[in-house]
Design a protein around this motif. Structure first.
Motif, short mmCIF file in Angstrom:
data_model
loop_
_atom_site.label_atom_id
_atom_site.label_comp_id
_atom_site.label_asym_id
_atom_site.label_seq_id
_atom_site.Cartn_x
_atom_site.Cartn_y
_atom_site.Cartn_z
N UNK A 1 0.83 -1.20 0.00
CA UNK A 1 0.00 0.00 0.00
C UNK A 1 0.86 1.25 0.00
N UNK A 2 1.96 1.22 0.78
CA UNK A 2 2.87 2.37 0.85
C UNK A 2 3.52 2.62 -0.51
N UNK A 3 3.97 1.53 -1.13
CA UNK A 3 4.62 1.67 -2.45
C UNK A 3 3.64 2.23 -3.48
N UNK A 4 2.41 1.72 -3.46
CA UNK A 4 1.41 2.19 -4.41
C UNK A 4 1.08 3.66 -4.17
N UNK A 5 1.03 4.05 -2.86
CA UNK A 5 0.73 5.44 -2.54
C UNK A 5 1.83 6.37 -3.04
N UNK A 6 3.09 5.95 -2.86
CA UNK A 6 4.22 6.77 -3.32
C UNK A 6 4.18 6.93 -4.85
N UNK A 7 3.92 5.83 -5.53
CA UNK A 7 3.85 5.92 -6.99
C UNK A 7 2.71 6.82 -7.43
N UNK A 8 1.62 6.74 -6.68
CA UNK A 8 0.46 7.58 -7.01
C UNK A 8 0.81 9.05 -6.83
N UNK A 9 1.54 9.38 -5.75
CA UNK A 9 1.94 10.76 -5.52
C UNK A 9 2.88 11.25 -6.62
N UNK A 10 3.78 10.35 -7.05
CA UNK A 10 4.69 10.73 -8.15
C UNK A 10 3.92 11.04 -9.43
N UNK A 11 2.93 10.20 -9.72
CA UNK A 11 2.13 10.41 -10.93
C UNK A 11 1.31 11.69 -10.82
N UNK A 12 0.81 11.97 -9.60
CA UNK A 12 0.05 13.21 -9.41
C UNK A 12 0.94 14.42 -9.67
N UNK A 13 2.19 14.33 -9.17
CA UNK A 13 3.12 15.44 -9.38
C UNK A 13 3.43 15.60 -10.87
N UNK A 14 3.62 14.47 -11.58
CA UNK A 14 3.86 14.54 -13.03
C UNK A 14 2.67 15.16 -13.76
N UNK A 15 1.47 14.79 -13.31
CA UNK A 15 0.27 15.32 -13.94
C UNK A 15 0.15 16.82 -13.72
#
Length: 271
Positions: A45-59
Motif C-alpha cells: 500500500x505504501x509503495x502504491x501510494x508513493x507511486x500515485x503521488x509521483x504520478x500526481x506530481x507529473x500530472x
C-alpha cells in the motif's frame, strides 16, 4: 505550409497521448490502493501510494506546462527567384480577338452540284492489285489519307496527291475517321477470322506512325468519331465505344439483309 501543419498536428498528438497515459496510470494506481485492504500488505500500500503521488506530481507539472497558451503564427515567405522572373515579363499573355462571319442556314432543298473532278494514280510499286479506295480523310494541312482495301494499306498523299508514305497491314483495312488534326483511326479485319481491330495512325513529318490498337469482338467496317466516342459498324450492327476501346452499347441492328440497308430505300437516322 504543409510541413508546418504536419508539425503542429504531431505536437498535438504527442500531448494528447501523454495526457491519456497519465490518466490511465493514475486510475490503475487508485484501483490498486483500494484493493489492498489487508494490514499484512501495508508495504504494498505504501509503495502504491508513493507511486500515485509521483504520478500526481507529473500530472500537475504537465498541466502547468500545457496551460500556457502559445501564440502560433504562420507567415508566407515568397520565392524571390519567382518574383524576379515575373518582374522581367511584360505580361502573362495576350487576348486575341477574331471575327468570323457565319453563313445563315441555306435552302435545305438546294441541289449539290459537282464543280469539277480530277483523277490521280495512287498505285505504288508494292501494290499487286487494282487500288480500291474505301475511305478517305483530308487533314487540316491539306494532306490526304486513303485506305486501299485491295492492297491492304493506308497511303498518305501530299497536296499534289502524290504518295509520300504508306503503311501495309497484315489484315484488310476498311474504314477510317479523323481523331485529331494529325491522327486517324482505321478499322481492320484479318488475316484470320477472329481478328478485328482499330489501328490508330499519326502523321508526323510526312510519315505514318503506328499508335495504339483496339481489339474488338466483331467485324469492323465503317468508323466515325464524335464528341469523344467511336461509332463502329459491322455489316448489320452499329456499336458505340469509348476512345479507349470500352464497349458502351449496341445502338442499332438490322438483320434483314447481309449488309444493312443494301436493298433498303429508307435512310435511317439515329440520335
Amino acid at each position: 505550409m504543409k510541413d508546418t501543419l504536419t508539425k503542429l498536428q504531431a505536437s498535438s498528438i504527442i500531448a494528447f497521448d501523454k495526457c491519456i497515459r497519465l490518466r490511465d496510470e493514475l486510475q490503475q494506481l487508485r484501483d490498486a490502493i483500494q484493493n489492498i485492504g489487508d494490514k499484512s500488505k501495508l508495504e504494498l500500500s505504501f509503495i502504491a501510494t508513493r507511486k500515485c503521488m509521483d504520478k500526481i506530481q507529473q500530472s500537475e507539472t504537465y498541466l502547468k506546462e500545457n496551460s500556457l497558451q502559445a501564440k502560433v503564427s504562420i507567415t508566407f515567405q515568397p520565392n524571390h527567384e519567382i518574383i524576379q522572373y515575373l518582374s522581367k515579363l511584360s505580361g502573362l499573355g495576350q487576348i486575341e480577338h477574331s471575327t468570323q462571319t457565319l453563313m445563315g442556314q441555306g435552302n435545305p432543298n438546294k441541289v449539290i452540284t459537282v464543280q469539277g473532278k480530277s483523277e490521280h494514280n495512287v498505285k505504288i510499286s508494292s501494290d499487286s492489285n487494282t487500288c480500291s479506295i474505301t475511305a478517305i480523310c483530308v487533314l487540316p494541312d491539306r494532306n490526304v489519307l486513303v485506305v486501299d482495301n485491295h492492297n491492304a494499306n493506308v497511303k498518305l498523299l501530299d497536296q499534289q496527291y502524290q504518295v509520300v508514305s504508306h503503311w501495309s497491314s497484315t489484315g484488310t483495312p476498311a474504314g477510317m475517321c479523323e481523331i485529331t488534326t494529325s491522327e486517324v483511326a482505321v478499322t481492320l479485319n484479318g488475316p484470320d477470322t477472329n481478328t478485328h481491330e482499330v489501328q490508330f495512325i499519326t502523321v508526323n513529318n510526312r510519315q505514318l506512325v503506328m499508335g495504339k490498337k483496339l481489339q474488338l469482338q466483331h467485324e469492323c467496317k465503317s468508323i466515325a468519331f464524335h464528341q469523344g466516342d467511336l461509332y463502329i459498324t459491322s455489316y448489320t450492327v452499329l456499336y458505340m465505344y469509348t476512345l479507349s476501346g470500352k464497349f458502351v452499347s449496341k445502338m442499332y441492328e438490322d438483320t434483314s439483309g447481309n449488309v444493312t440497308g443494301k436493298n433498303s430505300k429508307i435512310m435511317k437516322f439515329i440520335f
